[in-house]
Design a protein around this motif. Sequence first.
Motif, mmCIF file in Angstrom:
data_model
loop_
_atom_site.group_PDB
_atom_site.id
_atom_site.type_symbol
_atom_site.label_atom_id
_atom_site.label_comp_id
_atom_site.label_asym_id
_atom_site.label_seq_id
_atom_site.Cartn_x
_atom_site.Cartn_y
_atom_site.Cartn_z
ATOM 1 N N SER A 228 0.642 -1.028 0.132
ATOM 2 C CA SER A 228 -0.074 0.199 -0.075
ATOM 3 C C SER A 228 0.896 1.229 -0.103
ATOM 4 C CB SER A 228 -0.771 0.002 1.445
ATOM 5 O OG SER A 228 -1.487 1.081 1.488
ATOM 6 N N HIS A 229 0.412 2.229 -0.924
ATOM 7 C CA HIS A 229 1.273 3.390 -0.899
ATOM 8 C C HIS A 229 0.204 4.429 -1.104
ATOM 9 C CE1 HIS A 229 4.564 6.031 -2.874
ATOM 10 N NE2 HIS A 229 4.415 6.562 -1.626
ATOM 11 N N GLN A 230 0.053 5.599 -0.271
ATOM 12 C CA GLN A 230 -0.908 6.872 -0.484
ATOM 13 C C GLN A 230 -0.042 8.099 -0.167
ATOM 14 O OE1 GLN A 230 -2.818 4.082 1.709
ATOM 15 N NE2 GLN A 230 -3.344 3.196 -0.159
ATOM 16 N N THR A 231 -0.324 9.026 -0.756
ATOM 17 C CA THR A 231 0.007 10.358 -0.741
ATOM 18 C C THR A 231 -0.876 11.377 -0.749
ATOM 19 O OG1 THR A 231 0.543 10.730 -3.207
ATOM 20 C CG2 THR A 231 2.394 9.721 -1.772
ATOM 21 N N PHE A 232 -0.758 12.414 0.120
ATOM 22 C CA PHE A 232 -1.529 13.412 0.007
ATOM 23 C C PHE A 232 -0.922 14.791 0.430
ATOM 24 C CE2 PHE A 232 -3.824 16.511 2.995
ATOM 25 C CZ PHE A 232 -4.791 16.754 2.257
ATOM 26 N N ALA A 233 -1.420 16.124 -0.178
ATOM 27 C CA ALA A 233 -0.807 17.257 -0.042
ATOM 28 C C ALA A 233 -1.888 18.451 -0.017
ATOM 29 C CB ALA A 233 0.414 17.719 -1.060
ATOM 30 N N ALA A 234 -1.872 19.079 0.994
ATOM 31 C CA ALA A 234 -2.719 20.246 0.970
ATOM 32 C C ALA A 234 -1.930 21.477 1.157
ATOM 33 C CB ALA A 234 -3.799 20.168 2.062
ATOM 34 N N GLY A 235 -2.115 22.603 0.171
ATOM 35 C CA GLY A 235 -1.225 23.900 0.478
ATOM 36 C C GLY A 235 -0.042 23.754 -0.247
ATOM 37 N N ASP A 236 0.943 24.712 -0.058
ATOM 38 C CA ASP A 236 2.187 24.831 -0.930
ATOM 39 C C ASP A 236 3.390 24.397 0.219
ATOM 40 O OD1 ASP A 236 4.317 25.478 -2.544
ATOM 41 O OD2 ASP A 236 3.100 27.114 -3.384
ATOM 42 N N LEU A 237 3.810 23.200 0.174
ATOM 43 C CA LEU A 237 4.767 23.093 1.210
ATOM 44 C C LEU A 237 6.126 23.529 0.784
ATOM 45 C CD1 LEU A 237 4.175 21.276 3.705
ATOM 46 C CD2 LEU A 237 2.451 20.826 1.751
ATOM 47 N N ALA A 238 6.405 23.579 -0.514
ATOM 48 C CA ALA A 238 7.555 24.194 -1.224
ATOM 49 C C ALA A 238 7.799 25.804 -0.817
ATOM 50 C CB ALA A 238 7.749 23.948 -2.347
ATOM 51 N N ALA A 239 6.525 26.338 -0.908
ATOM 52 C CA ALA A 239 6.606 27.787 -0.490
ATOM 53 C C ALA A 239 6.838 27.758 1.029
ATOM 54 C CB ALA A 239 5.354 28.297 -0.826
ATOM 55 N N ARG A 240 6.155 26.923 1.594
ATOM 56 C CA ARG A 240 6.526 27.066 3.296
ATOM 57 C C ARG A 240 7.828 27.079 3.567
ATOM 58 N NH1 ARG A 240 1.875 28.251 1.819
ATOM 59 N NH2 ARG A 240 3.198 29.885 1.475
ATOM 60 N N ARG A 241 8.633 25.935 2.618
ATOM 61 C CA ARG A 241 10.062 25.699 3.222
ATOM 62 C C ARG A 241 10.694 26.924 2.874
ATOM 63 N NH1 ARG A 241 8.586 20.543 1.234
ATOM 64 N NH2 ARG A 241 9.740 21.008 -0.871
ATOM 65 N N ALA A 242 10.521 27.522 1.660
ATOM 66 C CA ALA A 242 11.069 28.626 1.166
ATOM 67 C C ALA A 242 11.071 29.866 2.289
ATOM 68 C CB ALA A 242 10.733 28.923 -0.063
ATOM 69 N N GLU A 243 9.960 30.036 2.697
ATOM 70 C CA GLU A 243 9.861 31.249 3.796
ATOM 71 C C GLU A 243 10.063 31.192 5.042
ATOM 72 O OE1 GLU A 243 5.737 31.818 2.493
ATOM 73 O OE2 GLU A 243 4.807 30.636 4.620
ATOM 74 N N ALA A 244 10.362 29.564 5.508
ATOM 75 C CA ALA A 244 10.428 29.428 6.794
ATOM 76 C C ALA A 244 11.745 30.073 7.538
ATOM 77 C CB ALA A 244 10.509 27.801 7.058
ATOM 78 N N HIS A 245 11.829 30.225 8.775
ATOM 79 C CA HIS A 245 12.899 30.655 9.640
ATOM 80 C C HIS A 245 13.743 29.349 9.855
ATOM 81 C CE1 HIS A 245 15.271 32.263 12.918
ATOM 82 N NE2 HIS A 245 15.145 31.269 13.546
ATOM 83 N N ARG A 246 13.281 28.353 9.743
ATOM 84 C CA ARG A 246 13.844 27.157 9.964
ATOM 85 C C ARG A 246 13.072 25.834 9.561
ATOM 86 N NH1 ARG A 246 17.910 26.341 14.151
ATOM 87 N NH2 ARG A 246 18.190 28.555 13.925
ATOM 88 N N VAL A 247 13.695 24.879 9.048
ATOM 89 C CA VAL A 247 13.016 23.522 8.790
ATOM 90 C C VAL A 247 13.603 22.428 9.613
ATOM 91 C CG1 VAL A 247 12.626 21.761 6.958
ATOM 92 C CG2 VAL A 247 12.728 24.259 6.277
ATOM 93 N N VAL A 248 12.876 22.039 10.483
ATOM 94 C CA VAL A 248 13.119 21.128 11.591
ATOM 95 C C VAL A 248 12.784 19.712 11.232
ATOM 96 C CG1 VAL A 248 12.856 20.511 14.008
ATOM 97 C CG2 VAL A 248 12.970 23.043 13.154
ATOM 98 N N GLU A 249 13.689 18.787 11.173
ATOM 99 C CA GLU A 249 13.392 17.315 10.861
ATOM 100 C C GLU A 249 13.419 16.568 12.099
ATOM 101 O OE1 GLU A 249 15.313 15.661 7.648
ATOM 102 O OE2 GLU A 249 15.068 17.455 6.267
#
Length: 789
Positions: free
Chosen positions: A164-185
């Motif tokens: 089984s493999h499902q994906t989902f996305a809502a919003g613009d995650l690339a834009a959020r990463r670009a504008e973020a102060h930090r990306v925390v993993e």
Amino acid sequence: MSEAAEFKHIGQPLPRREDHRLLTGQARFLDDIVLPGALHATFVRSPHAHARIIGIDSSEALEMPGVVGVFTGEDLAQWTTPLRLAPQIEGLHPVEMTTLPIDKVRFHGDPVACVVALDRYVAEDAAEAVEVEYEVLEPVVDIASALAETAPMVDTTLETNLVSHQTFAAGDLAARRAEAHRVVEARFDLHRHTHVPMETRGCAADWDQGREHLTMHIGIQVPHPLRGQLAARMGLAENQVTVISPDVGGGFGQKIALYREELTVAALARHLRRPVRWREDRLENLMAASHAREYQSRTRASVDEKGRILGLELELTEDFGSYCFFPANYMARVIALILTGPYRIRDYAFDVRVVLTNKCGNGPMRAPMAVTSWIMEGTIEAIARELALDPVEVRRVNALTAADMPFTMATGEVVEDITPLETLEAAVSGIDVASFRARQAEARREGRFLGLGLCTVVESTTYGSGFYKSAGIPGSGHEAAWVRIEPSGVVNASVGLMGTGQGYESSLAQAVAEGLGVSPDKIRLQMGHTDIAPYGMGSRGARGGTAGGGSLYLCARKAQDRVLVIAADMLGLNSPEMLRLNDGQVERMVASDWQATGIGLADVARRAYLEPTLLPEGVDPGLDVSITYDPPPMTYSNATHACIVEIDPATGRLEIERYVIAEDCGTVLNPVVVRGQQQGATAMGLSGALFEQVVYDETGQNLTATLADYLVATACETPNFEIIEMNTPNRRTPTGSKGMAEGGVMGAIGVIANAVNDALAPFGVVIDRQPITPQSLRAALRGKTPTTS
């Protein structure tokens, strides 16, 4: 449901009525049921994780006195149909399994053949005499090997082990990463668990050849769905099968599916025309019943300088084991759907994969979405660490508030009537975070390491039919009930649930009493018998109080309405509008005051049954009513857990100093029952986080198939739980109930990990996998020295 609703019986702390028989040894469990002439079944199990079946020689076993037969997968294929799971869900591959393996075994403990004998001792001895020739194959023992390009196929009908493999996305995650102060993993690996019910699986099947009818005695959480599966796979009509569930010694999700052993026993009872019974031992239960949980997950949070989450991405992979008794995407998908729970996150994406391996197959275990809160709350803690912020403030800045309600998550799930910020503040105050920080600093100067953990939980509970439909999962979330007032005025009631220790006979009787207007001790609740109970979806998740209690309450209200119509006619009134039933007596509102009429429920019942010619026009004889109730697509309850731990770096010893839970689970049917559920769920979560682990070696051998190896917390290791009750009703359920039986597991798994990481902060160590044992803590701390700041 009105927020101002006042109840007389609902909410009263009445003693659990079932406890008397359970504690005095007068309960009737499966092994207490005598079927004269019953044969006993035992299963021959594979010693290999992955192997072709070359041949089975049962000649020596068949010569043993008392042995009736030895039956293989080929035999069972004549009498039963395969289980095929093929829901139309994108990315989910259809799978199919025979009742017993025919060509190959897929895990250590796979049932290869069934021996039937006059008693269990003979059957066990004969099973040892069955010779199975195997061609051993390379096993797939973990997620990495399952996904390798050269991996052997666990299920040869699939092209890969990725079932089984499902994906989902809502919003613009690339834009959020670009504008973020930090990306925390952050990373979170949850280990494999199993359920360990006090009573292991078992069944007793009785085939009546004259009536062509199967009676199946089995401790089960879902009597009606099990009846349907049994009938379908044996080629019977549903009215040819009766499922009777006696008292059940725990289930925790393990007693939902129709497993291969139970189907085998039923088929052999029909084939042999004799009752056949089976009870697994503890080794079989730990090795081959069902497992749960095993996940690897990562999050990536795009945040601003205050720790506000702008976007969140989840990667989740589940090791589902060798067979699918449930759609493989089910548990993992729920985790992904509700992950953001208590927080205001609009840009969200997930990538969820489920793989097959040569381990015992997975199924739901109390809180199948248990890892959700650890992932979300652990991500909050990671943000606070990386930005050097107070984790309480990071929670506050992201938390949903009353002004946000109802809130639609990025996945489309709607939360309403929840209070995550309020429970957070209550837990922070209850455990006194400010004074703890001062004490923690002083302890560190003394070389002692204390840690504070917080974990806010939003628990999915009832799973109405709308949820299944929107998630693309086959199934229904409705529940059904009937209430029957007998000619003497006593009350019988029934619902499609089956209790496995939850105290349903007490709390659900209070729901009936409230709706009908009688005392709870006048009501007898009947469950677990498919010829008696209405068709319902059974006990799973936290739906008992909301779906089961809700349906019974509505049904009892309907019954009261009917009683009052007859009572009005007996009193010479044109309408029952100014009447009510209170403690079994009909009362009338006169000048703003309820006054006795001299008519009781027994009087009305007597007329309804024994004087039908005197009933009002249009009223049928009898007082027997039924309803079905489909709850909202999903209801949610919420809580915040807080705990303080101390860790000894020299030994890895972990001691829980204090544990506080601020809980909002809506209207409480019975506080005694609810507190037991809260305590039990939290204890189960702590046990899983600190002790329990199913371990397989590199050859796929289960190394934890005894309770000497699979450790479970006892009362000695379980702390006192301080519970802050702050329940607000759900406005869309009949009684205001929300459900609450699984959130304790979710909270415990997350809060203990966060507390440990807080304690280990001076060492620069982050624990990202469970169980958190003394050995794992010592390994993480080896060579580390604490900072002095």
